[in-house]
Design an enzyme around this catalytic site. Structure first.
Site, PDB file in Angstrom:
ATOM      1  CG  HIS A   1      40.778  38.077  42.492  1.00  0.00           C
ATOM      2  ND1 HIS A   1      39.752  38.420  43.348  1.00  0.00           N
ATOM      3  CD2 HIS A   1      40.501  38.689  41.318  1.00  0.00           C
ATOM      4  CE1 HIS A   1      38.881  39.182  42.710  1.00  0.00           C
ATOM      5  NE2 HIS A   1      39.327  39.367  41.473  1.00  0.00           N
TER       6      HIS A   1
ATOM      7  CG  HIS B   1      42.304  39.956  37.180  1.00  0.00           C
ATOM      8  ND1 HIS B   1      41.241  39.341  36.575  1.00  0.00           N
ATOM      9  CD2 HIS B   1      41.784  40.581  38.269  1.00  0.00           C
ATOM     10  CE1 HIS B   1      40.124  39.585  37.246  1.00  0.00           C
ATOM     11  NE2 HIS B   1      40.434  40.342  38.287  1.00  0.00           N
TER      12      HIS B   1
HETATM   13  P1  AMP Z   1      37.158  40.887  39.876  1.00  0.00           P
HETATM   14  O1  AMP Z   1      36.185  41.599  38.982  1.00  0.00           O
HETATM   15  O2  AMP Z   1      38.509  41.530  39.941  1.00  0.00           O
HETATM   16  O3  AMP Z   1      36.570  40.642  41.262  1.00  0.00           O
HETATM   17  O4  AMP Z   1      37.414  39.494  39.176  1.00  0.00           O
HETATM   18  C1  AMP Z   1      36.756  38.317  39.490  1.00  0.00           C
HETATM   19  C2  AMP Z   1      37.102  37.325  38.405  1.00  0.00           C
HETATM   20  O5  AMP Z   1      36.809  36.020  38.874  1.00  0.00           O
HETATM   21  C3  AMP Z   1      36.320  37.527  37.122  1.00  0.00           C
HETATM   22  O6  AMP Z   1      37.235  37.792  36.057  1.00  0.00           O
HETATM   23  C4  AMP Z   1      35.574  36.202  36.931  1.00  0.00           C
HETATM   24  O7  AMP Z   1      35.513  35.791  35.592  1.00  0.00           O
HETATM   25  C5  AMP Z   1      36.402  35.251  37.769  1.00  0.00           C
HETATM   26  N1  AMP Z   1      35.697  34.104  38.320  1.00  0.00           N
HETATM   27  C6  AMP Z   1      34.542  34.102  39.029  1.00  0.00           C
HETATM   28  N2  AMP Z   1      34.237  32.848  39.426  1.00  0.00           N
HETATM   29  C7  AMP Z   1      35.234  32.051  38.985  1.00  0.00           C
HETATM   30  C8  AMP Z   1      35.503  30.650  39.070  1.00  0.00           C
HETATM   31  N3  AMP Z   1      34.677  29.818  39.721  1.00  0.00           N
HETATM   32  N4  AMP Z   1      36.625  30.168  38.476  1.00  0.00           N
HETATM   33  C9  AMP Z   1      37.446  30.993  37.810  1.00  0.00           C
HETATM   34  N5  AMP Z   1      37.274  32.330  37.714  1.00  0.00           N
HETATM   35  C10 AMP Z   1      36.164  32.848  38.273  1.00  0.00           C
END
Ligand code: AMP
Ligand code: ZN
Length: 138
Positions: A101, A103
């Site tokens: 993903h 951001h």
């Molecule tokens: P990363 O640390 O780059 O793997 O980012 C993962 C992101 O996913 C974090 O910023 C979380 O807040 C976000 N996240 C986890 N679960 C969900 C969800 N169900 N819906 C929206 N965002 C999520």
């Protein structure tokens, strides 16, 4: 390709709800539930790939187009002065969701967020040596 144990796959299939912003055949954009700033958005491919080393380069065009489109909309909706596009690979880099993903983080003048501190190479030769080492693995 969907992984039934992956939360982002389940968001992509509609099995788990999200605050959806945009979708097309290949990608989905939705709000991060723990935003750095409100409007913080995640862009994912609908298919499951763990990270940048797994995702097919061909998907890059769809991802890039979505990032551009959604980032512009996030800027307008939040009246941000800028934005960061971040993408973490591996635990050491802060990846917590192992479905790739990107951001989109809206940024504001003087919002106090600090990026990491940067260092330097001991000398120009060490820098060239590092460049040659990396290039040798291409
Ligand atoms: P990363 O640390 O780059 O793997 O980012 C993962 C992101 O996913 C974090 O910023 C979380 O807040 C976000 N996240 C986890 N679960 C969900 C969800 N169900 N819906 C929206 N965002 C999520
Ligand atoms: Zn997945």
């Amino acid at each position: 390709m969907t992984d039934a144990n992956c939360i982002f796959c389940r968001i992509a299939t509609g099995d788990i709800p999200c605050a959806k912003i945009y979708e097309d055949d290949n990608v989905l954009a939705f709000l991060d539930l723990a935003p750095v700033h409100p409007g913080h958005t995640l862009v994912i491919p609908k298919d499951h790939y763990k990270d940048m080393l797994e995702v097919p380069a061909e998907l890059g065009t769809a991802v890039f187009a979505a990032l551009q489109k959604v980032a512009g909309a996030v800027m307008k909706a939040t009246s941000a002065q800028g934005f960061n596009v971040m993408q973490n690979n591996g635990l050491a880099a802060g990846q917590t969701m192992f479905h790739i993903h990107w951001h989109i983080i809206p940024r504001f003048d003087d919002d106090g967020l600090e990026m990491w501190a940067q260092g330097k190479y001991p000398d120009a030769a060490a820098m060239q040596e590092m460049a040659a080492s990396v290039a040798s693995y291409l």
